[in-house]
Scaffold this active site. Sequence first.
Site, PDB file in Angstrom:
ATOM      1  N   HIS A  78     -32.449   1.414   8.756  1.00 34.34           N
ATOM      2  CA  HIS A  78     -33.277   1.644   9.943  1.00 34.34           C
ATOM      3  C   HIS A  78     -33.505   3.127  10.203  1.00 34.34           C
ATOM      4  O   HIS A  78     -34.625   3.554  10.471  1.00 34.34           O
ATOM      5  CB  HIS A  78     -32.588   0.980  11.136  1.00 34.34           C
ATOM      6  CG  HIS A  78     -33.356   1.046  12.417  1.00 34.34           C
ATOM      7  ND1 HIS A  78     -34.562   0.413  12.584  1.00 34.34           N
ATOM      8  CD2 HIS A  78     -33.082   1.665  13.606  1.00 34.34           C
ATOM      9  CE1 HIS A  78     -35.001   0.621  13.823  1.00 34.34           C
ATOM     10  NE2 HIS A  78     -34.134   1.394  14.444  1.00 34.34           N
ATOM     11  N   PHE A  79     -32.447   3.916  10.170  1.00 31.35           N
ATOM     12  CA  PHE A  79     -32.551   5.359  10.390  1.00 31.35           C
ATOM     13  C   PHE A  79     -32.641   6.062   9.035  1.00 31.35           C
ATOM     14  O   PHE A  79     -31.704   6.722   8.576  1.00 31.35           O
ATOM     15  CB  PHE A  79     -31.366   5.864  11.207  1.00 31.35           C
ATOM     16  CG  PHE A  79     -31.458   5.529  12.673  1.00 31.35           C
ATOM     17  CD1 PHE A  79     -32.312   6.239  13.505  1.00 31.35           C
ATOM     18  CD2 PHE A  79     -30.709   4.506  13.227  1.00 31.35           C
ATOM     19  CE1 PHE A  79     -32.413   5.938  14.866  1.00 31.35           C
ATOM     20  CE2 PHE A  79     -30.793   4.198  14.573  1.00 31.35           C
ATOM     21  CZ  PHE A  79     -31.653   4.913  15.404  1.00 31.35           C
TER      22      PHE A  79
END
Length: 287
Positions: free
Chosen positions: A264-265
Amino acid sequence: MTHYRTTTIDGLKIFYREAGDPALPALLLLHGFPASSFMYRELIERLAHRFHVIAPDYPGFGHSEAPSVAEFSYTFDNLADVVGKLVDQLGLKSYGLYMQDFGGPVGFRLATRRPDRIDFLVVQNANAYEEGLPDDFWGLARALWKDPSTANYARVREAAMSDEALAWNYTHGVKDVERIDPDNWLLQRALLARPGNKDAMAALLYDYKNNLPLYPVWQAYFRQHQPPTLVVWGANDAIFPPSGAYPYQRDLKRVDFKLLDTGHFALEELGEAIAVHIARFHDALSA
């Protein structure tokens, strides 16, 4: 060199990071949940030689003022209002938009309000399509949207804001957990511990439901204005999976599409590669 600045917008102290010569093309970096401009600390340094980079913290996030839910209405409309006024205050006539997670609903509001100001988009795990909200992750949020009861708020808060959840946001889907800076979730834990801050975050998670009716509006913006777009998407993201990335190719004619082997990051593990993609993409626009 990055400068760490604070200004006042609508009576709120708003923090932002700024680097690069203001004569260079502007790039506005919009962070996700429950992160802050801290997520862009390395990307700013990598891009400051070619962009005037600005990365704000929204109200309730990072180093910006965090009023209670009684003092400030935590909605994406209001976050976009604050960021839009910061853009005006800084005198940005046009700019590129980098959006991740919550940065999408903020940035797409800015883009549809003033499409003439948007030079290009960088979309990194920021959703604009129903296909990108899988029930296996978004089920609790959908239950809250349907029934904003105390019990459903408690379930969402635990799922999204527990210490375990904060770390998981950064470590799920990555190739090498030892490359992920634990200061990310340590900082978030400290900020969420501020009185009333979890209530503010929960209010935004509830308001996320109001983004879904805007998806067709954002998609119409893509089709009508055709902003040049770089999609750099963490392919192993369980929150916003690639099913939400592919549809951008349906509506945009000038799209550079990259799925990355991370979560996600994505900047935490592949920030250097993303900076290279941005530089290459922008060079192609200028050619």
